[in-house]
Write a protein that holds these residues in place. Structure first.
Motif, PDB file in Angstrom:
ATOM      1  N   GLY A 102      19.175  33.336  40.962  1.00  0.00           N
ATOM      2  CA  GLY A 102      18.934  32.874  39.467  1.00  0.00           C
ATOM      3  C   GLY A 102      19.219  34.138  38.729  1.00  0.00           C
ATOM      4  N   LYS A 103      19.122  33.602  37.307  1.00  0.00           N
ATOM      5  CA  LYS A 103      19.218  34.860  36.380  1.00  0.00           C
ATOM      6  C   LYS A 103      17.856  35.408  36.279  1.00  0.00           C
ATOM      7  N   LEU A 104      17.894  36.755  36.263  1.00  0.00           N
ATOM      8  CA  LEU A 104      16.730  37.688  36.015  1.00  0.00           C
ATOM      9  C   LEU A 104      15.711  37.207  35.171  1.00  0.00           C
ATOM     10  N   SER A 105      16.087  36.678  33.873  1.00  0.00           N
ATOM     11  CA  SER A 105      15.006  36.432  32.791  1.00  0.00           C
ATOM     12  C   SER A 105      14.615  35.059  33.327  1.00  0.00           C
ATOM     13  N   ASN A 106      15.216  34.198  34.024  1.00  0.00           N
ATOM     14  CA  ASN A 106      14.129  32.801  34.648  1.00  0.00           C
ATOM     15  C   ASN A 106      13.150  33.182  35.503  1.00  0.00           C
ATOM     16  N   PHE A 107      13.124  34.457  36.200  1.00  0.00           N
ATOM     17  CA  PHE A 107      12.295  34.770  37.431  1.00  0.00           C
ATOM     18  C   PHE A 107      11.075  35.503  36.761  1.00  0.00           C
ATOM     19  N   PHE A 108      11.346  36.607  36.091  1.00  0.00           N
ATOM     20  CA  PHE A 108      10.525  37.698  35.947  1.00  0.00           C
ATOM     21  C   PHE A 108      10.160  37.599  34.414  1.00  0.00           C
TER      22      PHE A 108
END
Length: 108
Positions: A102-108
Protein backbone atom coordinates in the motif's frame (compact mmCIF):
# COMPACT_ATOMS: atom_id res chain seq x y z
CA UNK A 1 -6.77 -0.14 5.06
CA UNK A 2 -8.35 -2.51 2.54
CA UNK A 3 -5.10 -3.93 1.19
CA UNK A 4 -5.09 -7.62 0.28
CA UNK A 5 -2.94 -9.79 2.54
CA UNK A 6 -0.46 -11.91 0.59
CA UNK A 7 1.03 -15.13 1.98
CA UNK A 8 4.58 -16.21 1.18
CA UNK A 9 6.21 -19.48 2.29
CA UNK A 10 9.93 -20.12 2.61
CA UNK A 11 11.44 -23.54 3.03
CA UNK A 12 14.46 -24.11 5.23
CA UNK A 13 17.76 -23.03 3.59
CA UNK A 14 16.07 -20.87 0.98
CA UNK A 15 15.39 -17.15 0.58
CA UNK A 16 11.95 -15.59 0.45
CA UNK A 17 11.63 -12.66 -1.95
CA UNK A 18 8.77 -10.27 -1.23
CA UNK A 19 7.77 -7.40 -3.49
CA UNK A 20 5.18 -4.75 -4.19
CA UNK A 21 4.52 -2.72 -7.31
CA UNK A 22 5.71 0.88 -7.21
CA UNK A 23 4.58 3.26 -5.78
CA UNK A 24 3.39 0.82 -3.09
CA UNK A 25 5.53 -0.48 -0.23
CA UNK A 26 5.30 -3.48 2.10
CA UNK A 27 3.80 -3.79 5.53
CA UNK A 28 4.40 -7.10 7.31
CA UNK A 29 1.27 -8.42 9.03
CA UNK A 30 2.69 -11.58 10.67
CA UNK A 31 5.58 -14.02 10.27
CA UNK A 32 5.98 -17.46 11.86
CA UNK A 33 8.58 -20.24 11.64
CA UNK A 34 6.87 -23.60 12.16
CA UNK A 35 5.24 -26.63 10.59
CA UNK A 36 1.49 -26.88 10.59
CA UNK A 37 0.18 -30.38 11.20
CA UNK A 38 -0.91 -32.08 8.00
CA UNK A 39 1.00 -29.70 5.69
CA UNK A 40 2.99 -32.50 4.02
CA UNK A 41 3.16 -30.76 0.64
CA UNK A 42 4.62 -27.49 1.95
CA UNK A 43 8.43 -27.68 1.82
CA UNK A 44 8.46 -31.42 1.27
CA UNK A 45 11.94 -32.94 1.24
CA UNK A 46 10.94 -35.52 -1.37
CA UNK A 47 12.09 -38.26 1.00
CA UNK A 48 10.11 -39.91 3.76
CA UNK A 49 8.02 -36.96 4.94
CA UNK A 50 6.24 -38.84 7.70
CA UNK A 51 7.86 -36.52 10.27
CA UNK A 52 6.34 -33.53 8.46
CA UNK A 53 2.90 -34.55 9.64
CA UNK A 54 4.01 -33.57 13.14
CA UNK A 55 3.05 -30.17 14.47
CA UNK A 56 5.85 -27.78 15.42
CA UNK A 57 5.06 -24.91 17.81
CA UNK A 58 5.25 -21.57 15.93
CA UNK A 59 8.03 -19.11 16.68
CA UNK A 60 6.91 -15.52 16.05
CA UNK A 61 9.30 -13.86 13.59
CA UNK A 62 7.15 -10.80 12.82
CA UNK A 63 9.73 -8.33 14.15
CA UNK A 64 12.51 -9.92 12.06
CA UNK A 65 10.39 -9.66 8.91
CA UNK A 66 9.32 -6.09 9.73
CA UNK A 67 12.92 -5.01 10.32
CA UNK A 68 13.89 -6.45 6.93
CA UNK A 69 10.89 -5.44 4.83
CA UNK A 70 8.54 -2.77 6.21
CA UNK A 71 8.42 0.31 3.99
CA UNK A 72 10.35 -1.33 1.13
CA UNK A 73 9.27 -2.22 -2.39
CA UNK A 74 11.43 -5.37 -2.43
CA UNK A 75 13.18 -7.46 0.23
CA UNK A 76 14.69 -10.88 0.84
CA UNK A 77 14.52 -12.97 4.02
CA UNK A 78 16.92 -15.89 4.49
CA UNK A 79 15.24 -18.93 5.98
CA UNK A 80 17.78 -20.89 8.00
CA UNK A 81 18.38 -21.88 11.59
CA UNK A 82 20.97 -19.16 12.23
CA UNK A 83 18.70 -16.27 11.16
CA UNK A 84 15.25 -17.64 11.95
CA UNK A 85 15.40 -20.06 14.88
CA UNK A 86 17.08 -23.15 16.24
CA UNK A 87 13.66 -24.77 16.40
CA UNK A 88 11.97 -27.90 15.07
CA UNK A 89 15.18 -29.54 13.89
CA UNK A 90 13.65 -33.02 13.59
CA UNK A 91 11.16 -31.96 10.91
CA UNK A 92 11.16 -29.57 7.93
CA UNK A 93 9.88 -26.26 9.29
CA UNK A 94 9.14 -23.29 7.06
CA UNK A 95 8.64 -19.56 7.37
CA UNK A 96 5.22 -18.11 6.62
CA UNK A 97 5.10 -14.35 6.00
CA UNK A 98 1.82 -12.48 5.60
CA UNK A 99 2.21 -9.02 4.09
CA UNK A 100 0.32 -6.32 2.30
CA UNK A 101 1.21 -3.57 -0.14
CA UNK A 102 0.00 0.00 0.00
CA UNK A 103 0.92 3.65 0.05
CA UNK A 104 3.65 4.55 2.50
CA UNK A 105 1.45 7.25 4.05
CA UNK A 106 -1.22 4.62 4.89
CA UNK A 107 1.19 2.45 6.88
CA UNK A 108 3.59 4.65 8.78
Amino acid sequence: MDAKIKPKFGCLNTTISLHCKLPEVMKIVRAFFYRKQGQNKVCSTGKDDSNNAVYCQPVDKTSLARDSCDGKVYCDISVNYSTISDHCRTISPYLTVLYTCGKLSNFF
